[in-house]
Every structure is written in structure tokens, then in C-alpha cells.
Scaffold this motif. Structure first.
Motif, short mmCIF file in Angstrom:
data_model
loop_
_atom_site.label_atom_id
_atom_site.label_comp_id
_atom_site.label_asym_id
_atom_site.label_seq_id
_atom_site.Cartn_x
_atom_site.Cartn_y
_atom_site.Cartn_z
N TYR A 54 0.79 -1.23 0.00
CA TYR A 54 0.00 0.00 0.00
C TYR A 54 0.82 1.29 0.00
O TYR A 54 0.32 2.33 -0.40
N TYR A 55 2.05 1.24 0.47
CA TYR A 55 2.85 2.46 0.56
C TYR A 55 4.15 2.40 -0.22
O TYR A 55 4.85 3.40 -0.34
N GLY A 56 4.51 1.22 -0.73
CA GLY A 56 5.75 1.09 -1.48
C GLY A 56 6.99 1.08 -0.59
O GLY A 56 8.10 1.10 -1.09
N ASP A 57 6.81 1.05 0.72
CA ASP A 57 7.93 1.09 1.66
C ASP A 57 7.59 0.21 2.87
O ASP A 57 6.65 0.52 3.61
N PRO A 58 8.35 -0.86 3.10
CA PRO A 58 8.06 -1.74 4.24
C PRO A 58 8.29 -1.07 5.60
O PRO A 58 7.88 -1.60 6.62
N MET A 59 8.89 0.11 5.61
CA MET A 59 9.14 0.79 6.87
C MET A 59 7.93 1.64 7.31
O MET A 59 7.94 2.23 8.38
N GLU A 60 6.88 1.70 6.52
CA GLU A 60 5.68 2.49 6.83
C GLU A 60 4.70 1.71 7.71
O GLU A 60 3.50 1.90 7.61
N THR A 61 5.21 0.85 8.56
CA THR A 61 4.33 0.00 9.37
C THR A 61 3.67 0.73 10.54
O THR A 61 2.60 0.33 10.97
N GLN A 62 4.29 1.78 11.03
CA GLN A 62 3.79 2.45 12.24
C GLN A 62 2.36 2.96 12.07
O GLN A 62 1.54 2.84 12.97
N LEU A 65 0.03 0.02 12.25
CA LEU A 65 -0.07 -0.47 13.63
C LEU A 65 -0.96 0.45 14.47
O LEU A 65 -1.81 -0.02 15.23
N LYS A 66 -0.77 1.76 14.31
CA LYS A 66 -1.53 2.73 15.09
C LYS A 66 -3.02 2.69 14.74
O LYS A 66 -3.87 2.67 15.61
N MET A 67 -3.33 2.68 13.44
CA MET A 67 -4.72 2.70 13.00
C MET A 67 -5.47 1.44 13.41
O MET A 67 -6.65 1.49 13.71
N LEU A 85 -7.60 -1.76 8.53
CA LEU A 85 -7.84 -0.38 8.09
C LEU A 85 -6.52 0.16 7.57
O LEU A 85 -5.51 0.12 8.26
N VAL A 86 -6.53 0.66 6.34
CA VAL A 86 -5.32 1.18 5.71
C VAL A 86 -5.49 2.69 5.53
O VAL A 86 -6.31 3.12 4.71
N PRO A 87 -4.77 3.50 6.30
CA PRO A 87 -4.87 4.96 6.18
C PRO A 87 -4.38 5.44 4.81
O PRO A 87 -3.39 4.94 4.29
N VAL A 88 -5.10 6.40 4.25
CA VAL A 88 -4.71 7.00 2.97
C VAL A 88 -3.82 8.20 3.29
O VAL A 88 -4.28 9.21 3.77
N THR A 89 -2.52 8.03 3.05
CA THR A 89 -1.54 9.09 3.31
C THR A 89 -0.94 9.55 1.99
O THR A 89 -1.34 9.06 0.92
#
Length: 95
Positions: A54-62, A65-67, A85-89
Motif C-alpha cells: 500500500y505504501y511502497g515502503d516496508p518501513m511504513e508500518t507504524q 499499527l496505530k490505525m 484499516l489502511v490509512p490513505v496518506t
């Protein structure tokens, strides 16, 4: 009346659902200032794999996790049919 309209709207969205990697994706209202989509996972995967999709970066997990109020315990595994739930950033990539 308002409740019936909401249920009808949600039912319509669910019937018209869009498939994402064979997962159901439904747009939702903005929650706490963050728009998000809801998806059911088509197979078990790690939180890092989901962030990569969803973000193209495996480091965008936080943000995931929070959502989803998940505990980060290293290589967190998400299970098949789990509702996420996947936040749209800014870095979100629509599937």
C-alpha cells in the motif's frame, strides 16, 4: 431514518465492493482527520508486506499499527480474512 440510510449506503458499498488482490476494499468516512480504506487480507502476510503493497515502503508500518491498534512485536503476521484499516496518506498507492 438516518440509521436506515447509513445501513443502506453501507450495504450498497459492500455489494459494489472493489477487489484488491482478491480482498474487499471499501471506502470509509474520515476518522480523526485520516481517510482510510477497509480491506480483508486474501492470505496471511507480515505487516511489512502490507506496508510494501500500500505504501511502497516496508518501513511504513507504524501508521498501520496505530490505525489498527496492533502491538509491534517484530515481524507481526496478519492472518487471512483479517479486516485491516489502511490509512490513505501521501505515500498511499491505490490498488
Amino acid at each position: 431514518m438516518k440509521n436506515k440510510l447509513l445501513k443502506l449506503s453501507l450495504a450498497t458499498l459492500m455489494l459494489l465492493g472493489v477487489n484488491t488482490l482478491q480482498a474487499t476494499k471499501m471506502t470509509s468516512p474520515i476518522t480523526h482527520g485520516i481517510p482510510w480504506i477497509e480491506t480483508r487480507l486474501p492470505y496471511s502476510m507480515t505487516i511489512q508486506e502490507l506496508a510494501e503493497i500500500y505504501y511502497g515502503d516496508p518501513m511504513e508500518t507504524q501508521i498501520l499499527l496505530k490505525m489498527n491498534k496492533l502491538q509491534d512485536n517484530g515481524n507481526l503476521v496478519l492472518y487471512k480474512n483479517m479486516k485491516i484499516l489502511v490509512p490513505v496518506t501521501r505515500s498511499f498507492k491505490d490498488q
